[in-house]
Design a protein around this motif. Structure first.
Motif, PDB file in Angstrom:
ATOM      1  N   ALA A   3       7.196   9.408   4.998  1.00  0.00           N
ATOM      2  CA  ALA A   3       6.369   8.926   6.107  1.00  0.00           C
ATOM      3  C   ALA A   3       6.006  10.075   7.043  1.00  0.00           C
ATOM      4  O   ALA A   3       4.872  10.174   7.512  1.00  0.00           O
ATOM      5  CB  ALA A   3       7.111   7.835   6.875  1.00  0.00           C
ATOM      6  N   SER A   4       6.980  10.955   7.297  1.00  0.00           N
ATOM      7  CA  SER A   4       6.744  12.105   8.167  1.00  0.00           C
ATOM      8  C   SER A   4       5.747  13.080   7.542  1.00  0.00           C
ATOM      9  O   SER A   4       4.861  13.609   8.232  1.00  0.00           O
ATOM     10  CB  SER A   4       8.058  12.818   8.457  1.00  0.00           C
ATOM     11  OG  SER A   4       7.857  13.974   9.223  1.00  0.00           O
ATOM     12  N   ALA A   5       5.889  13.314   6.234  1.00  0.00           N
ATOM     13  CA  ALA A   5       4.970  14.233   5.543  1.00  0.00           C
ATOM     14  C   ALA A   5       3.541  13.699   5.584  1.00  0.00           C
ATOM     15  O   ALA A   5       2.586  14.456   5.822  1.00  0.00           O
ATOM     16  CB  ALA A   5       5.422  14.437   4.102  1.00  0.00           C
ATOM     17  N   TYR A   6       3.382  12.397   5.363  1.00  0.00           N
ATOM     18  CA  TYR A   6       2.042  11.811   5.429  1.00  0.00           C
ATOM     19  C   TYR A   6       1.478  11.925   6.843  1.00  0.00           C
ATOM     20  O   TYR A   6       0.284  12.205   7.027  1.00  0.00           O
ATOM     21  CB  TYR A   6       2.064  10.337   5.006  1.00  0.00           C
ATOM     22  CG  TYR A   6       0.696   9.694   5.098  1.00  0.00           C
ATOM     23  CD1 TYR A   6      -0.178   9.723   4.025  1.00  0.00           C
ATOM     24  CD2 TYR A   6       0.262   9.101   6.292  1.00  0.00           C
ATOM     25  CE1 TYR A   6      -1.456   9.166   4.122  1.00  0.00           C
ATOM     26  CE2 TYR A   6      -0.999   8.553   6.400  1.00  0.00           C
ATOM     27  CZ  TYR A   6      -1.858   8.582   5.313  1.00  0.00           C
ATOM     28  OH  TYR A   6      -3.124   8.046   5.425  1.00  0.00           O
ATOM     29  N   THR A   7       2.327  11.709   7.844  1.00  0.00           N
ATOM     30  CA  THR A   7       1.885  11.772   9.235  1.00  0.00           C
ATOM     31  C   THR A   7       1.308  13.140   9.571  1.00  0.00           C
ATOM     32  O   THR A   7       0.225  13.252  10.157  1.00  0.00           O
ATOM     33  CB  THR A   7       3.057  11.439  10.178  1.00  0.00           C
ATOM     34  OG1 THR A   7       3.509  10.113   9.918  1.00  0.00           O
ATOM     35  CG2 THR A   7       2.649  11.567  11.631  1.00  0.00           C
ATOM     36  N   ILE A  15       0.842  -1.196   0.000  1.00  0.00           N
ATOM     37  CA  ILE A  15       0.000   0.000   0.000  1.00  0.00           C
ATOM     38  C   ILE A  15       0.875   1.242   0.000  1.00  0.00           C
ATOM     39  O   ILE A  15       2.059   1.194   0.375  1.00  0.00           O
ATOM     40  CB  ILE A  15      -0.966   0.009   1.205  1.00  0.00           C
ATOM     41  CG1 ILE A  15      -0.199   0.169   2.524  1.00  0.00           C
ATOM     42  CG2 ILE A  15      -1.825  -1.247   1.221  1.00  0.00           C
ATOM     43  CD1 ILE A  15      -1.087   0.404   3.731  1.00  0.00           C
ATOM     44  N   ARG A  16       0.325   2.380  -0.393  1.00  0.00           N
ATOM     45  CA  ARG A  16       1.099   3.621  -0.472  1.00  0.00           C
ATOM     46  C   ARG A  16       1.585   4.088   0.891  1.00  0.00           C
ATOM     47  O   ARG A  16       2.596   4.775   0.986  1.00  0.00           O
ATOM     48  CB  ARG A  16       0.258   4.721  -1.122  1.00  0.00           C
ATOM     49  CG  ARG A  16       0.065   4.557  -2.623  1.00  0.00           C
ATOM     50  CD  ARG A  16      -0.761   5.689  -3.200  1.00  0.00           C
ATOM     51  NE  ARG A  16      -2.110   5.699  -2.651  1.00  0.00           N
ATOM     52  CZ  ARG A  16      -3.001   6.669  -2.863  1.00  0.00           C
ATOM     53  NH1 ARG A  16      -2.667   7.722  -3.585  1.00  0.00           N
ATOM     54  NH2 ARG A  16      -4.217   6.586  -2.352  1.00  0.00           N
ATOM     55  N   GLN A  17       0.865   3.723   1.947  1.00  0.00           N
ATOM     56  CA  GLN A  17       1.231   4.195   3.285  1.00  0.00           C
ATOM     57  C   GLN A  17       2.266   3.309   3.976  1.00  0.00           C
ATOM     58  O   GLN A  17       2.594   3.525   5.141  1.00  0.00           O
ATOM     59  CB  GLN A  17      -0.020   4.273   4.168  1.00  0.00           C
ATOM     60  CG  GLN A  17      -1.010   5.331   3.727  1.00  0.00           C
ATOM     61  CD  GLN A  17      -2.058   4.776   2.767  1.00  0.00           C
ATOM     62  OE1 GLN A  17      -1.886   3.696   2.198  1.00  0.00           O
ATOM     63  NE2 GLN A  17      -3.145   5.499   2.587  1.00  0.00           N
ATOM     64  N   SER A  18       2.824   2.342   3.247  1.00  0.00           N
ATOM     65  CA  SER A  18       3.901   1.505   3.776  1.00  0.00           C
ATOM     66  C   SER A  18       5.235   2.150   3.411  1.00  0.00           C
ATOM     67  O   SER A  18       5.553   2.309   2.234  1.00  0.00           O
ATOM     68  CB  SER A  18       3.813   0.090   3.186  1.00  0.00           C
ATOM     69  OG  SER A  18       4.971  -0.648   3.492  1.00  0.00           O
ATOM     70  N   VAL A  64      -0.424   4.927   8.619  1.00  0.00           N
ATOM     71  CA  VAL A  64       0.934   4.965   8.087  1.00  0.00           C
ATOM     72  C   VAL A  64       1.787   3.949   8.839  1.00  0.00           C
ATOM     73  O   VAL A  64       1.599   3.720  10.040  1.00  0.00           O
ATOM     74  CB  VAL A  64       1.548   6.385   8.208  1.00  0.00           C
ATOM     75  CG1 VAL A  64       1.706   6.804   9.661  1.00  0.00           C
ATOM     76  CG2 VAL A  64       2.886   6.475   7.462  1.00  0.00           C
ATOM     77  N   ARG A  65       2.721   3.337   8.127  1.00  0.00           N
ATOM     78  CA  ARG A  65       3.666   2.418   8.764  1.00  0.00           C
ATOM     79  C   ARG A  65       5.068   2.699   8.248  1.00  0.00           C
ATOM     80  O   ARG A  65       5.270   2.913   7.060  1.00  0.00           O
ATOM     81  CB  ARG A  65       3.299   0.954   8.485  1.00  0.00           C
ATOM     82  CG  ARG A  65       4.300  -0.032   9.107  1.00  0.00           C
ATOM     83  CD  ARG A  65       3.821  -1.470   9.023  1.00  0.00           C
ATOM     84  NE  ARG A  65       3.717  -1.959   7.659  1.00  0.00           N
ATOM     85  CZ  ARG A  65       4.745  -2.425   6.936  1.00  0.00           C
ATOM     86  NH1 ARG A  65       5.964  -2.439   7.446  1.00  0.00           N
ATOM     87  NH2 ARG A  65       4.551  -2.853   5.708  1.00  0.00           N
ATOM     88  N   TYR A  66       6.026   2.676   9.172  1.00  0.00           N
ATOM     89  CA  TYR A  66       7.445   2.728   8.809  1.00  0.00           C
ATOM     90  C   TYR A  66       8.110   1.531   9.473  1.00  0.00           C
ATOM     91  O   TYR A  66       8.290   1.497  10.683  1.00  0.00           O
ATOM     92  CB  TYR A  66       8.105   4.035   9.249  1.00  0.00           C
ATOM     93  CG  TYR A  66       9.530   4.167   8.759  1.00  0.00           C
ATOM     94  CD1 TYR A  66       9.800   4.733   7.505  1.00  0.00           C
ATOM     95  CD2 TYR A  66      10.603   3.695   9.503  1.00  0.00           C
ATOM     96  CE1 TYR A  66      11.088   4.827   7.030  1.00  0.00           C
ATOM     97  CE2 TYR A  66      11.897   3.778   9.034  1.00  0.00           C
ATOM     98  CZ  TYR A  66      12.131   4.352   7.801  1.00  0.00           C
ATOM     99  OH  TYR A  66      13.431   4.436   7.316  1.00  0.00           O
TER     100      TYR A  66
END
Length: 319
Positions: free
Chosen positions: A117-121, A102-105, A213-215
């Motif tokens: 990841a930070s920008a999405y958060t 997924i895009r949020q991975s 979101v996942r990192y």
């Protein structure tokens, strides 16, 4: 799910092994192991190709050492020739698996690093009301807890080439443990993405969480009520235990207005700062005139209010 075969010869062709060597040497050309490999480049690549083709190839023992930042971990450093082999595999299989993520991975993916990841958060926080909640979860000793049998099953859902699968499994093993995969292998980064991919789809499809979101093994769900956050935590905890044999190391449920500490940043709706430890490390590196470290820290702080603080420290010194 469609499974793909006939990948072995593509992975270990002379051309792909050479391109894998080019990838493997990036940023490492001054290292002794790289220099030694380059001295007989043609014969070394041919030796790898032939040994893989006749099934006599075996990775050399890892060099193990411990790092203590950001937390204590055992690193397994592979021999350079084995790094080349991993890159040869990675070049072929990464696009196959990346299409399933997924895009949020985020984490160890092209264009999906800490900054994305930070920008999405921060974007996700801004979509929520201040009094809504976020649920942040972290897997206990993730890389050391991966069940290699489960990982093998997940990998085989996309690849049916048995010779390639056998090669891939060589880089899962750790001689001193029956569980876990080596931190330090290029392929371990991809294996981690594959292993937690079912969690992403469970959260997005079964639970129906839109803001997520996942990192690597740290993930956040946004815009929940307190009751939803508590119930979803139980659902995810049950899923990762049953399907992946994992458990949480910690969990946090807090209001959106409090922001979150994630991927090295303290992030709020209207403010983003690096972690306090990073600010301390910057002052220490500046005092000791560590130019490369300072450049890296300035890059990490790009897009945050901390960058102004770093700049002011440098300007005061120059003044």
């Amino acid at each position: 799910m469609k499974r793909i075969g006939n990948l072995f010869d593509h992975c270990f062709s002379e051309d792909n092994l050479y391109m894998a060597y080019i990838d493997a040497r990036k940023g490492k050309r001054a290292k002794k192991s790289v220099i030694e490999f380059e001295k007989s480049l043609g014969s070394n690549i041919e030796y790898l190709r032939q040994s893989i083709a006749n099934s006599t190839y075996c990775p050399k023992p890892y060099t193990k050492f411990i790092v203590y930042e950001p937390k204590e971990r055992i690193i397994y450093a592979p021999h350079f020739s084995d790094v080349v082999v991993q890159h040869a595999i990675y070049r072929v299989i990464y696009p196959i698996y990346d299409a399933t993520f997924i895009r949020q991975s985020h984490g160890c993916r092209k264009n999906h690093g800490t900054h994305s990841a930070s920008a999405y958060t921060q974007w996700a926080l801004r979509q929520c009301d201040d009094d809504e909640y976020l649920l942040q979860l972290d897997i206990r000793k993730f890389f050391y807890s991966i069940d290699r049998n489960i990982l093998g099953v997940l990998i085989e859902k996309k690849i049916k080439d048995q010779r390639l699968l056998a090669m891939m499994k060589m880089f899962m093993c750790m001689e001193d443990s029956e569980v876990g995969i080596p931190i330090g292998n290029l392929l371990s980064q991809l294996y981690a993405l594959i292993y937690l991919n079912p969690v992403d789809h469970f959260i997005k499809r079964d639970i129906g969480c839109k803001l997520y979101v996942r990192y690597v093994d740290d993930f956040i769900l946004f815009g929940l009520s307190l009751e939803e956050a508590r119930a979803i935590k139980v659902l995810i905890e049950s899923f990762i235990k049953k399907e992946l044999n994992l458990e949480f190391s910690k969990s946090t449920i807090q209001k959106i207005r409090k922001g979150t500490n994630f991927v090295g940043f303290r992030t709020f709706k209207g403010l983003k700062l690096v972690r306090k430890r990073s600010m301390y490390n910057f002052r220490k590196a500046f005092k000791n005139n560590k130019t490369e470290a300072l450049a890296s820290m300035m890059g990490h702080a790009k897009g945050t209010q901390t960058l102004k603080y770093y700049t002011s420290i440098m300007e005061k010194s120059n003044g």
